[in-house]
Design a protein around this motif. Sequence first.
Motif, PDB file in Angstrom:
ATOM      1  N   ASN A  63     -18.901 -39.750   8.903  1.00 47.77           N
ATOM      2  CA  ASN A  63     -18.665 -40.388   7.609  1.00 47.77           C
ATOM      3  C   ASN A  63     -19.866 -40.301   6.669  1.00 47.77           C
ATOM      4  OD1 ASN A  63     -15.916 -41.789   7.724  1.00 47.77           O
ATOM      5  ND2 ASN A  63     -16.838 -42.319   9.686  1.00 47.77           N
ATOM      6  N   PHE A  64     -20.853 -39.507   7.027  1.00 49.15           N
ATOM      7  CA  PHE A  64     -22.082 -39.380   6.236  1.00 49.15           C
ATOM      8  C   PHE A  64     -22.100 -37.992   5.595  1.00 49.15           C
ATOM      9  CE2 PHE A  64     -27.012 -39.243   6.642  1.00 49.15           C
ATOM     10  CZ  PHE A  64     -27.161 -39.598   5.318  1.00 49.15           C
ATOM     11  N   ALA A  65     -21.998 -37.944   4.278  1.00 49.06           N
ATOM     12  CA  ALA A  65     -21.897 -36.668   3.551  1.00 49.06           C
ATOM     13  C   ALA A  65     -23.091 -35.758   3.834  1.00 49.06           C
ATOM     14  CB  ALA A  65     -21.774 -36.928   2.053  1.00 49.06           C
ATOM     15  N   PHE A  66     -24.285 -36.316   3.911  1.00 51.19           N
ATOM     16  CA  PHE A  66     -25.480 -35.513   4.182  1.00 51.19           C
ATOM     17  C   PHE A  66     -25.372 -34.842   5.549  1.00 51.19           C
ATOM     18  CE2 PHE A  66     -29.782 -34.935   5.849  1.00 51.19           C
ATOM     19  CZ  PHE A  66     -30.363 -34.212   4.820  1.00 51.19           C
ATOM     20  N   ALA A  67     -24.857 -35.573   6.531  1.00 47.64           N
ATOM     21  CA  ALA A  67     -24.701 -35.013   7.879  1.00 47.64           C
ATOM     22  C   ALA A  67     -23.665 -33.898   7.885  1.00 47.64           C
ATOM     23  CB  ALA A  67     -24.307 -36.105   8.871  1.00 47.64           C
ATOM     24  N   LYS A  68     -22.583 -34.082   7.125  1.00 49.59           N
ATOM     25  CA  LYS A  68     -21.559 -33.039   7.028  1.00 49.59           C
ATOM     26  C   LYS A  68     -22.128 -31.781   6.392  1.00 49.59           C
ATOM     27  CE  LYS A  68     -17.587 -36.132   6.512  1.00 49.59           C
ATOM     28  NZ  LYS A  68     -16.526 -36.549   5.583  1.00 49.59           N
ATOM     29  N   ALA A  69     -22.906 -31.957   5.324  1.00 53.37           N
ATOM     30  CA  ALA A  69     -23.507 -30.809   4.637  1.00 53.37           C
ATOM     31  C   ALA A  69     -24.499 -30.093   5.548  1.00 53.37           C
ATOM     32  CB  ALA A  69     -24.188 -31.258   3.351  1.00 53.37           C
ATOM     33  N   ALA A  70     -25.277 -30.859   6.287  1.00 53.31           N
ATOM     34  CA  ALA A  70     -26.247 -30.259   7.208  1.00 53.31           C
ATOM     35  C   ALA A  70     -25.533 -29.476   8.305  1.00 53.31           C
ATOM     36  CB  ALA A  70     -27.138 -31.349   7.815  1.00 53.31           C
ATOM     37  N   ALA A  71     -24.450 -30.030   8.829  1.00 51.39           N
ATOM     38  CA  ALA A  71     -23.680 -29.330   9.869  1.00 51.39           C
ATOM     39  C   ALA A  71     -23.083 -28.034   9.322  1.00 51.39           C
ATOM     40  CB  ALA A  71     -22.580 -30.233  10.403  1.00 51.39           C
ATOM     41  N   LYS A  72     -22.648 -28.070   8.081  1.00 51.92           N
ATOM     42  CA  LYS A  72     -22.087 -26.872   7.457  1.00 51.92           C
ATOM     43  C   LYS A  72     -23.166 -25.792   7.286  1.00 51.92           C
ATOM     44  CE  LYS A  72     -19.021 -25.496   3.739  1.00 51.92           C
ATOM     45  NZ  LYS A  72     -18.199 -25.927   2.610  1.00 51.92           N
ATOM     46  N   GLU A  73     -24.362 -26.212   6.892  1.00 51.39           N
ATOM     47  CA  GLU A  73     -25.479 -25.261   6.755  1.00 51.39           C
ATOM     48  C   GLU A  73     -25.816 -24.626   8.107  1.00 51.39           C
ATOM     49  OE1 GLU A  73     -29.035 -26.421   4.455  1.00 51.39           O
ATOM     50  OE2 GLU A  73     -27.833 -28.128   3.764  1.00 51.39           O
ATOM     51  N   VAL A  74     -25.842 -25.437   9.158  1.00 50.92           N
ATOM     52  CA  VAL A  74     -26.141 -24.938  10.502  1.00 50.92           C
ATOM     53  C   VAL A  74     -25.060 -23.959  10.948  1.00 50.92           C
ATOM     54  CG1 VAL A  74     -26.343 -25.611  12.928  1.00 50.92           C
ATOM     55  CG2 VAL A  74     -27.552 -26.913  11.176  1.00 50.92           C
ATOM     56  N   ASP A  75     -23.804 -24.307  10.679  1.00 48.21           N
ATOM     57  CA  ASP A  75     -22.696 -23.408  11.035  1.00 48.21           C
ATOM     58  C   ASP A  75     -22.801 -22.082  10.290  1.00 48.21           C
ATOM     59  OD1 ASP A  75     -21.676 -25.286  12.768  1.00 48.21           O
ATOM     60  OD2 ASP A  75     -20.101 -25.984  11.394  1.00 48.21           O
ATOM     61  N   ASN A  76     -23.169 -22.134   9.028  1.00 47.39           N
ATOM     62  CA  ASN A  76     -23.335 -20.899   8.249  1.00 47.39           C
ATOM     63  C   ASN A  76     -24.427 -20.013   8.831  1.00 47.39           C
ATOM     64  OD1 ASN A  76     -21.276 -21.553   6.481  1.00 47.39           O
ATOM     65  ND2 ASN A  76     -22.640 -22.432   4.949  1.00 47.39           N
ATOM     66  N   LYS A  77     -25.521 -20.631   9.264  1.00 50.36           N
ATOM     67  CA  LYS A  77     -26.610 -19.857   9.895  1.00 50.36           C
ATOM     68  C   LYS A  77     -26.134 -19.234  11.206  1.00 50.36           C
ATOM     69  CE  LYS A  77     -30.157 -20.607   7.140  1.00 50.36           C
ATOM     70  NZ  LYS A  77     -30.889 -19.572   6.447  1.00 50.36           N
ATOM     71  N   ALA A  78     -25.309 -19.956  11.954  1.00 58.64           N
ATOM     72  CA  ALA A  78     -24.777 -19.418  13.207  1.00 58.64           C
ATOM     73  C   ALA A  78     -23.858 -18.237  12.926  1.00 58.64           C
ATOM     74  CB  ALA A  78     -24.030 -20.501  13.974  1.00 58.64           C
ATOM     75  N   LEU A  79     -23.061 -18.349  11.876  1.00 56.13           N
ATOM     76  CA  LEU A  79     -22.184 -17.239  11.500  1.00 56.13           C
ATOM     77  C   LEU A  79     -22.987 -16.015  11.071  1.00 56.13           C
ATOM     78  CD1 LEU A  79     -19.348 -19.114   9.566  1.00 56.13           C
ATOM     79  CD2 LEU A  79     -19.206 -18.036  11.817  1.00 56.13           C
ATOM     80  N   GLU A  80     -24.094 -16.243  10.361  1.00 55.70           N
ATOM     81  CA  GLU A  80     -24.973 -15.135   9.976  1.00 55.70           C
ATOM     82  C   GLU A  80     -25.514 -14.431  11.219  1.00 55.70           C
ATOM     83  OE1 GLU A  80     -28.125 -16.484   7.407  1.00 55.70           O
ATOM     84  OE2 GLU A  80     -26.712 -17.304   5.942  1.00 55.70           O
TER      85      GLU A  80
END
Length: 151
Positions: free
Chosen positions: A39-56
């Motif tokens: 429920n924390f927007a910052f945590a969601k955004a951080a997880a999305k950034e980490v996922d993007n790096k994993a996809l890269e």
Amino acid sequence: MKNFRMMLVILALTVLMSSTAKVFAEGVGFIDYKKVQDNFAFAKAAAKEVDNKALELQQFLVDKEKQFKSLETPLKKQNFEEKTKKEFEAKQSAYITFKLKKEEEVYNKIQAAAKQVLIEQKLDAIFDYRVIFVGGLDVTDLVITKLKTGK
């Protein structure tokens, strides 16, 4: 007589200490850390950034595999494998460092909000909900509210 007085003083101090300890001790809180993260927007955004790096990182491997298949000689393939291995290890290390940094940022923000709730609710401690068997005060929603309002 001296021993009796000493015992009375010790008894009086013990009673005084136990009664003041109860004034300050309000209880224990517990928190569902996963629910707070969800429920924390910052945590969601951080997880999305980490996922993007994993996809890269995955895309890097796919691209290298295509390049490897186009090589013709075993020597070129061996050299390419060695070079690619070093590149991948560097990228993987950077990914892990990035992921740990983001996780620490999220944790620190949640912990700061939990500390504010601890003070406001006059609690002694806040534990993970999985540690509490019976009792305690659920402060999960209070922490989420604190994070959303940014106060």
